[in-house]
Design a protein around this motif. Structure first.
Motif, PDB file in Angstrom:
ATOM      1  N   LEU A 146       0.822  -1.208   0.000  1.00 37.39           N
ATOM      2  CA  LEU A 146       0.000   0.000   0.000  1.00 37.39           C
ATOM      3  C   LEU A 146       0.856   1.257   0.000  1.00 37.39           C
ATOM      4  O   LEU A 146       0.497   2.273  -0.621  1.00 37.39           O
ATOM      5  CB  LEU A 146      -0.945   0.009   1.201  1.00 37.39           C
ATOM      6  CG  LEU A 146      -2.111  -0.979   1.146  1.00 37.39           C
ATOM      7  CD1 LEU A 146      -2.900  -0.942   2.463  1.00 37.39           C
ATOM      8  CD2 LEU A 146      -3.040  -0.673  -0.028  1.00 37.39           C
ATOM      9  N   LEU A 147       1.996   1.196   0.665  1.00 35.90           N
ATOM     10  CA  LEU A 147       2.919   2.336   0.653  1.00 35.90           C
ATOM     11  C   LEU A 147       3.410   2.613  -0.765  1.00 35.90           C
ATOM     12  O   LEU A 147       3.445   3.767  -1.208  1.00 35.90           O
ATOM     13  CB  LEU A 147       4.105   2.049   1.584  1.00 35.90           C
ATOM     14  CG  LEU A 147       5.211   3.115   1.613  1.00 35.90           C
ATOM     15  CD1 LEU A 147       4.651   4.455   2.073  1.00 35.90           C
ATOM     16  CD2 LEU A 147       6.360   2.666   2.515  1.00 35.90           C
ATOM     17  N   VAL A 148       3.768   1.540  -1.477  1.00 31.61           N
ATOM     18  CA  VAL A 148       4.203   1.700  -2.876  1.00 31.61           C
ATOM     19  C   VAL A 148       3.074   2.291  -3.722  1.00 31.61           C
ATOM     20  O   VAL A 148       3.303   3.194  -4.538  1.00 31.61           O
ATOM     21  CB  VAL A 148       4.653   0.342  -3.464  1.00 31.61           C
ATOM     22  CG1 VAL A 148       4.971   0.478  -4.955  1.00 31.61           C
ATOM     23  CG2 VAL A 148       5.857  -0.191  -2.712  1.00 31.61           C
ATOM     24  N   LEU A 149       1.861   1.804  -3.517  1.00 30.98           N
ATOM     25  CA  LEU A 149       0.719   2.293  -4.294  1.00 30.98           C
ATOM     26  C   LEU A 149       0.427   3.758  -3.977  1.00 30.98           C
ATOM     27  O   LEU A 149       0.119   4.549  -4.872  1.00 30.98           O
ATOM     28  CB  LEU A 149      -0.514   1.426  -4.019  1.00 30.98           C
ATOM     29  CG  LEU A 149      -0.426  -0.043  -4.442  1.00 30.98           C
ATOM     30  CD1 LEU A 149      -1.730  -0.769  -4.124  1.00 30.98           C
ATOM     31  CD2 LEU A 149      -0.101  -0.178  -5.920  1.00 30.98           C
TER      32      LEU A 149
ATOM     33  N   GLU B 234      -0.767   6.825 -10.753  1.00 31.48           N
ATOM     34  CA  GLU B 234      -0.573   5.805 -11.785  1.00 31.48           C
ATOM     35  C   GLU B 234      -1.575   4.653 -11.678  1.00 31.48           C
ATOM     36  O   GLU B 234      -1.678   3.835 -12.595  1.00 31.48           O
ATOM     37  CB  GLU B 234       0.853   5.241 -11.689  1.00 31.48           C
ATOM     38  CG  GLU B 234       1.957   6.268 -11.791  1.00 31.48           C
ATOM     39  CD  GLU B 234       1.980   6.942 -13.156  1.00 31.48           C
ATOM     40  OE1 GLU B 234       1.652   6.263 -14.155  1.00 31.48           O
ATOM     41  OE2 GLU B 234       2.306   8.132 -13.211  1.00 31.48           O
ATOM     42  N   ILE B 235      -2.298   4.579 -10.559  1.00 30.01           N
ATOM     43  CA  ILE B 235      -3.186   3.438 -10.325  1.00 30.01           C
ATOM     44  C   ILE B 235      -4.312   3.343 -11.365  1.00 30.01           C
ATOM     45  O   ILE B 235      -4.561   2.251 -11.894  1.00 30.01           O
ATOM     46  CB  ILE B 235      -3.750   3.473  -8.888  1.00 30.01           C
ATOM     47  CG1 ILE B 235      -2.624   3.251  -7.879  1.00 30.01           C
ATOM     48  CG2 ILE B 235      -4.834   2.403  -8.706  1.00 30.01           C
ATOM     49  CD1 ILE B 235      -3.058   3.321  -6.426  1.00 30.01           C
TER      50      ILE B 235
ATOM     51  N   LEU C  42      -0.521  -5.129  -8.787  1.00 31.97           N
ATOM     52  CA  LEU C  42      -0.607  -3.686  -9.058  1.00 31.97           C
ATOM     53  C   LEU C  42       0.764  -3.022  -8.959  1.00 31.97           C
ATOM     54  O   LEU C  42       1.095  -2.138  -9.768  1.00 31.97           O
ATOM     55  CB  LEU C  42      -1.584  -3.031  -8.087  1.00 31.97           C
ATOM     56  CG  LEU C  42      -3.072  -3.264  -8.376  1.00 31.97           C
ATOM     57  CD1 LEU C  42      -3.931  -2.760  -7.226  1.00 31.97           C
ATOM     58  CD2 LEU C  42      -3.484  -2.570  -9.682  1.00 31.97           C
ATOM     59  N   VAL C  43       1.577  -3.433  -7.994  1.00 37.04           N
ATOM     60  CA  VAL C  43       2.924  -2.871  -7.863  1.00 37.04           C
ATOM     61  C   VAL C  43       3.757  -3.196  -9.104  1.00 37.04           C
ATOM     62  O   VAL C  43       4.463  -2.335  -9.642  1.00 37.04           O
ATOM     63  CB  VAL C  43       3.612  -3.397  -6.586  1.00 37.04           C
ATOM     64  CG1 VAL C  43       5.099  -3.035  -6.584  1.00 37.04           C
ATOM     65  CG2 VAL C  43       2.942  -2.833  -5.351  1.00 37.04           C
ATOM     66  N   ILE C  44       3.659  -4.435  -9.577  1.00 31.95           N
ATOM     67  CA  ILE C  44       4.415  -4.844 -10.767  1.00 31.95           C
ATOM     68  C   ILE C  44       3.974  -4.055 -11.998  1.00 31.95           C
ATOM     69  O   ILE C  44       4.804  -3.586 -12.787  1.00 31.95           O
ATOM     70  CB  ILE C  44       4.247  -6.356 -11.012  1.00 31.95           C
ATOM     71  CG1 ILE C  44       4.988  -7.151  -9.933  1.00 31.95           C
ATOM     72  CG2 ILE C  44       4.759  -6.752 -12.398  1.00 31.95           C
ATOM     73  CD1 ILE C  44       4.717  -8.647  -9.975  1.00 31.95           C
TER      74      ILE C  44
ATOM     75  N   ILE D 298      10.854   1.723  -3.153  1.00 33.42           N
ATOM     76  CA  ILE D 298      11.300   1.712  -1.758  1.00 33.42           C
ATOM     77  C   ILE D 298      12.753   1.234  -1.680  1.00 33.42           C
ATOM     78  O   ILE D 298      13.071   0.163  -2.211  1.00 33.42           O
ATOM     79  CB  ILE D 298      10.414   0.782  -0.898  1.00 33.42           C
ATOM     80  CG1 ILE D 298       8.968   1.262  -0.919  1.00 33.42           C
ATOM     81  CG2 ILE D 298      10.917   0.728   0.533  1.00 33.42           C
ATOM     82  CD1 ILE D 298       8.012   0.360  -0.171  1.00 33.42           C
ATOM     83  N   PRO D 299      13.637   1.995  -1.022  1.00 28.22           N
ATOM     84  CA  PRO D 299      15.009   1.521  -0.830  1.00 28.22           C
ATOM     85  C   PRO D 299      15.020   0.191  -0.080  1.00 28.22           C
ATOM     86  O   PRO D 299      14.274  -0.003   0.876  1.00 28.22           O
ATOM     87  CB  PRO D 299      15.643   2.635   0.020  1.00 28.22           C
ATOM     88  CG  PRO D 299      14.815   3.855  -0.255  1.00 28.22           C
ATOM     89  CD  PRO D 299      13.417   3.344  -0.475  1.00 28.22           C
ATOM     90  N   SER D 300      15.849  -0.728  -0.534  1.00 25.91           N
ATOM     91  CA  SER D 300      15.942  -2.077   0.052  1.00 25.91           C
ATOM     92  C   SER D 300      14.629  -2.837  -0.066  1.00 25.91           C
ATOM     93  O   SER D 300      14.352  -3.745   0.727  1.00 25.91           O
ATOM     94  CB  SER D 300      16.354  -2.007   1.529  1.00 25.91           C
ATOM     95  OG  SER D 300      17.597  -1.367   1.671  1.00 25.91           O
ATOM     96  N   GLY D 301      13.826  -2.488  -1.061  1.00 24.87           N
ATOM     97  CA  GLY D 301      12.562  -3.195  -1.286  1.00 24.87           C
ATOM     98  C   GLY D 301      12.778  -4.663  -1.566  1.00 24.87           C
ATOM     99  O   GLY D 301      11.958  -5.507  -1.191  1.00 24.87           O
TER     100      GLY D 301
END
Length: 447
Positions: A231-234, A240-241, A325-327, A351-354
Motif C-alpha cells: 500500500l505504501l508503494v501504491l 498511476e493506479i 498492481l505494484v508490478i 522503496i530503498p531495500s525493497g
C-alpha cells in the motif's frame, strides 16, 4: 529422465489446459448461482464471524473440534499465502501480460463459492480418528457423502494430495527460502535447510493445535506487513493506479503487445495463466483448505464455510492484487525479469531495500506454507494408511526440506503442479455431486 519429463510436461498441458480451467470456473459459477451469490453478499458478515469467534469458540465446550474457527482459517491461509503471492503473480504477468491479473480476480470471485462449499462439506462429513483427531476434507466428504461407487475418488485425492505436498508444499517452498536468503544475505543453503528442519520439526511435534497456534500468530503479522508495504508503494504512485487498472482490464480482453523485455501475449495466455496461477495461490477447488477447516471448533457447517471463503478473498483479492498492481504500475513487467525477482525489482524501484523486504516476506510466506501443507499431507496419508502413518510421514516431511533447499527443482515443480491439478479433479466432481446438500444447508441456515 528426459522421456519422463516430456511425458509429465504433456500431461501438465492437458490437466491445466482449457478444459480444467473451464471446469474450475464453471464449478465456481454454478455454486455461486446455486447459492444466489451468498459468498459475495456476506463478506462483511464473514469478517464479523471470524473475529467474534476468535475467543468465544475456544471457550465453548458445546462446539466439537480441535482449533478455533479463526485458527482454522489461519492454518489454511498459512498454506495458501506462499510463493504464489509473490512469484506466482509475477509469473502470470510475465507470461500472460497484465490481463492475467484480471482473470486471477475472476477466479477468486467465483472461487469464494467453491471454498465456501468445500468447508461446508468438510465440517458436515468429518470424522474422528482413533487418536481423537478430527479428519475431514475431500476424501471424507466423498466417502461419507457419496455412494460407494465414488469411493475411488477419495483414494485418488488422498494419494495425489500426499505426494503433491512434498513438491509444492515442501521442497519448492524450501528452495524459495534458501534462494532468497542466499541472494539477499549470502546465507548458505546448508545453514538455511538445518534451521528450517529444526523449526518445522518443533512445530510438527505439537500436531494441528501447535500448527494452528503458530499460524494464528505469524499469518496475520506477515500478511498485514506485506499489504502495508504494498500500500505504501501504491500511495507513492497514486496517480498511476487508474492507468494500471485500465491496462489490466484492457489486456484481459485484447491481449498485450510485445514491448521491452515482454514477448507479448494473447487473450488465451492471459486467461490460462491468470486462472492457473490464481488457483495455485488461493487453492479454491484444489481441496486442500477444507482439510484444515474440518478441525474447527464448530457444529455449524455454514458458519465455517462463511469464514473459510475469506481465505480466497484475502489471498487473491488483497495480497495478490497488491503484488500485481505494484508490478504493473512500476512498469517492471516489461523489463524481462520473472518470478520473485520481478516482484523484488518492482518494490525496489519505489522503496530503498525493497528487494530485502520482499525476500523476508517470501521466507515467512514459504515457511508457513510448509507448515500448512504438512497437515494436509499427513491427513491424506492417514486416510490411506491409518494413524500409524503419522510419525513416518512427519519424519519424511522434515527430511525432504534440505533436499528442496539444495536441489534444482524444475522437474519437481512440474510434477507437483501436475499433481495439484489431479487433486482438483476428484474434489470438483464431489462438489458438483454434493452441491444440493450445500444449497440445502445454506438455505436452512439463512432462513
Amino acid at each position: 529422465m528426459e522421456l519422463l519429463t516430456s511425458w509429465i510436461t504433456t500431461l501438465n498441458g492437458i490437466v491445466w489446459g482449457p478444459l480444467m480451467l473451464l471446469l474450475i470456473l464453471g464449478v465456481g459459477l454454478y455454486l455461486m448461482a446455486g447459492l444466489t451469490a451468498y459468498p459475495l453478499r456476506n463478506i462483511g458478515k464473514a469478517f464479523g464471524l471470524l473475529f467474534r469467534d476468535r475467543k468465544s469458540a475456544q471457550a465453548d465446550n458445546k462446539d466439537r473440534g480441535q482449533i478455533s474457527p479463526f485458527n482454522a482459517l489461519m492454518t489454511s491461509l498459512s498454506a495458501t499465502i506462499g510463493t504464489g503471492n509473490i512469484a506466482g503473480v509475477a509469473t502470470a504477468i510475465t507470461i500472460g501480460g497484465p490481463g492475467a491479473l484480471f482473470w486471477m480476480w475472476c477466479t477468486a470471485l467465483v472461487g469464494m463459492a467453491t471454498k465456501y462449499a468445500e468447508a461446508v462439506c468438510a465440517v458436515e462429513y468429518r470424522e474422528i480418528d482413533s487418536d481423537g483427531n478430527y479428519s475431514g476434507g475431500p476424501m471424507y466428504y466423498i466417502k461419507n457423502g457419496l455412494d460407494k461407487k465414488w469411493r475411488w475418488l477419495a483414494v485418488a485425492f488422498a494419494f495425489f494430495g500426499a505426494v503433491a505436498g512434498f513438491g509444492m508444499g515442501n521442497t519448492v517452498q524450501a528452495n524459495s527460502v534458501a534462494d532468497a536468503l542466499a541472494s539477499t544475505f549470502s546465507l548458505s543453503p546448508e545453514i538455511t535447510s538445518v534451521v528450517m528442519m529444526v523449526l518445522v520439526g518443533l512445530v510438527l511435534l505439537g500436531g494441528v493445535k501447535r500448527i494452528a497456534a503458530v499460524a494464528g500468530f505469524i499469518v496475520p503479522i506477515m500478511a498485514i506487513s506485506y499489504v502495508l508495504l504494498g500500500l505504501l508503494v501504491l500511495l507513492l504512485n497514486l496517480s498511476e493506479i487508474p492507468a494500471a487498472i485500465a491496462l489490466i482490464v484492457n489486456s484481459a480482453f485484447t491481449g498485450t503487445a510485445a514491448q521491452g523485455g515482454f514477448a507479448g501475449a494473447g487473450i488465451m495466455l492471459a486467461i490460462q495463466f491468470g486462472v492457473a496461477r490464481g488457483v495455485f495461490s488461493n487453492e479454491a477447488g484444489l481441496g486442500s483448505a477444507p482439510i484444515a477447516h474440518a478441525a474447527a471448533q464448530t457444529n455449524d457447517p455454514v458458519k465455517q464455510g462463511t469464514i473459510a471463503m475469506l481465505g480466497t478473498f484475502i489471498d487473491t483479492l488483497i495480497v495478490c492484487s497488491i503484488t500485481g498492481l505494484v508490478i504493473v504500475l512500476t512498469g517492471q513487467w516489461t523489463a524481462g525479469e520473472g518470478g520473485a525477482a520481478l516482484t523484488a525489482a518492482a518494490f525496489s524501484q519505489v522503496i530503498p531495500s525493497g528487494d530485502v523486504l520482499v525476500s523476508v516476506s517470501l521466507c515467512f510466506f514459504a515457511f508457513t506454507t510448509i507448515l500448512g501443507w504438512s497437515y494436509y499431507g499427513e491427513r491424506c496419508a492417514i486416510y490411506l494408511f491409518g494413524t500409524k502413518a503419522l510419525i513416518p510421514f512427519r519424519v519424511l516431511w522434515v527430511a525432504a526440506i534440505p533436499l528442496g533447499a539444495m536441489a534444482q527443482l524444475n522437474f519437481i515443480w512440474l510434477l507437483a503442479d501436475t499433481l495439484n491439478a489431479l487433486m482438483a479433479l476428484p474434489n470438483l466432481i464431489a462438489l458438483l455431486l454434493l452441491s444440493p446438500v450445500v444449497f440445502k444447508l445454506t438455505k436452512k441456515a439463512v432462513l
